[in-house]
Design a protein around this motif. Structure first.
Motif, PDB file in Angstrom:
ATOM      1  N   ARG A 180       0.831  -1.205   0.000  1.00  0.00           N
ATOM      2  CA  ARG A 180       0.000   0.000   0.000  1.00  0.00           C
ATOM      3  C   ARG A 180       0.864   1.254   0.000  1.00  0.00           C
ATOM      4  O   ARG A 180       0.571   2.223  -0.699  1.00  0.00           O
ATOM      5  CB  ARG A 180      -0.921  -0.026   1.217  1.00  0.00           C
ATOM      6  CG  ARG A 180      -1.890   1.136   1.335  1.00  0.00           C
ATOM      7  CD  ARG A 180      -2.864   0.853   2.473  1.00  0.00           C
ATOM      8  NE  ARG A 180      -3.755   1.978   2.727  1.00  0.00           N
ATOM      9  CZ  ARG A 180      -3.541   2.929   3.628  1.00  0.00           C
ATOM     10  NH1 ARG A 180      -2.424   2.890   4.365  1.00  0.00           N
ATOM     11  NH2 ARG A 180      -4.395   3.902   3.810  1.00  0.00           N
ATOM     12  N   VAL A 187      -3.565   0.672  -4.298  1.00  0.00           N
ATOM     13  CA  VAL A 187      -4.891   1.175  -3.947  1.00  0.00           C
ATOM     14  C   VAL A 187      -5.886   0.059  -4.191  1.00  0.00           C
ATOM     15  O   VAL A 187      -6.028  -0.421  -5.320  1.00  0.00           O
ATOM     16  CB  VAL A 187      -5.269   2.418  -4.789  1.00  0.00           C
ATOM     17  CG1 VAL A 187      -6.669   2.889  -4.443  1.00  0.00           C
ATOM     18  CG2 VAL A 187      -4.259   3.529  -4.579  1.00  0.00           C
ATOM     19  N   LEU A 210      -6.376   1.266   8.815  1.00  0.00           N
ATOM     20  CA  LEU A 210      -6.817   1.782   7.518  1.00  0.00           C
ATOM     21  C   LEU A 210      -7.876   2.863   7.689  1.00  0.00           C
ATOM     22  O   LEU A 210      -7.835   3.906   7.032  1.00  0.00           O
ATOM     23  CB  LEU A 210      -7.364   0.643   6.653  1.00  0.00           C
ATOM     24  CG  LEU A 210      -6.347  -0.401   6.200  1.00  0.00           C
ATOM     25  CD1 LEU A 210      -7.042  -1.528   5.438  1.00  0.00           C
ATOM     26  CD2 LEU A 210      -5.260   0.227   5.337  1.00  0.00           C
ATOM     27  N   ASP A 238      -8.829   5.425   4.841  1.00  0.00           N
ATOM     28  CA  ASP A 238      -9.046   4.476   3.748  1.00  0.00           C
ATOM     29  C   ASP A 238     -10.481   3.968   3.798  1.00  0.00           C
ATOM     30  O   ASP A 238     -10.929   3.447   4.812  1.00  0.00           O
ATOM     31  CB  ASP A 238      -8.074   3.297   3.884  1.00  0.00           C
ATOM     32  CG  ASP A 238      -8.010   2.445   2.628  1.00  0.00           C
ATOM     33  OD1 ASP A 238      -9.078   2.081   2.109  1.00  0.00           O
ATOM     34  OD2 ASP A 238      -6.895   2.136   2.178  1.00  0.00           O
TER      35      ASP A 238
END
Length: 233
Positions: A48, A53, A75, A80
């Motif tokens: 990542r 992505v 995340l 994210d």
């Protein structure tokens, strides 16, 4: 429609079985799926950081090292918004999944029917995904949701994107970046672009933003930004 999907499981046979099911779902759904397998959360984070992505993550809750739940919390803390589904042999973790907006918990061995249902639900959510922009920063491609961006500051041919909790340096003219954003963003100054949703106060010479930052307003822009702010709020 294409999806980049990560399977995180330290049991290789289980990971390969999930990968095969994901590809079968993609074929049925008419979706182009790129599936990558990671044996640990740490390996995933390394990918990542290198620009990986992902749209959908299938996470084994009980991996050695960092667990799937710990990775999910990290995340979400990073902003994210990938769709998450947990794979587990136990049910005691279910309540913790709500805090990271998990799609579902799938019990091993994962059945074709249940995985297909979860992936279809993920696709539905992604179809109504909030606006975002991709940016190349420090050797990686980052996916930034517009709601995370507070303001953008320009220095000649480089910009600094001030997001919630982090800054990103990008070599792109601010005018080109502005064209890739929605009408929620307004150019208050030749060197500053602000997210109107993050504006807290508009003054004659500066705009106060969420988090306490203030950016200058160019002469003659006061009335324009007021009209834009009212229109977008």
């Amino acid at each position: 429609m294409g999806y980049r999907i990560a399977v995180l499981d330290d049991e290789r046979a289980q990971a390969e079985a999930l990968r095969a099911l994901v590809l079968a779902w993609g074929k049925d759904a008419g979706a182009d799926c790129a599936v990558e397998i990671f044996a640990s959360a740490e390996a995933f984070l390394f990918a990542r950081e290198g620009g990986g992505v992902f749209d959908i993550l299938l996470l084994d809750v009980e991996m050695s090292g960092m667990s799937g739940l710990e990775l999910a919390r990290r995340l979400r803390a990073d902003g994210d918004h990938a769709q998450l589904a947990f794979i587990t042999s136990h049910f005691e973790f279910v309540a913790e999944g709500y805090e990271v907006e998990a799609l579902n918990y799938l019990v091993k061995p994962v059945t074709r029917e249940k995985l297909f249902a979860v992936l279809s639900r993920a696709a539905e959510r992604l179809a109504v995904e909030p606006p975002y922009v991709l940016a190349a920063s420090d050797g990686e491609t980052v996916k930034l949701y517009e709601s995370e961006i507070l303001y953008v500051e320009s220095f000649l041919h480089e910009m600094v994107i001030h997001a919630k909790g982090r800054e990103y340096r990008v070599r792109e003219p601010i005018s080109a970046f502005e064209e890739r954003l929605s009408a929620d963003f307004f150019r208050v100054h030749r060197s500053y672009l602000v997210n109107l949703k993050a504006v807290r106060r508009i003054g004659r010479t500066s705009v106060a933003l969420e988090g306490g930052a203030e950016v200058p307003v160019a002469r003659g822009k006061y009335d324009d930004i007021n009209r834009a702010f009212i229109a977008r709020n």
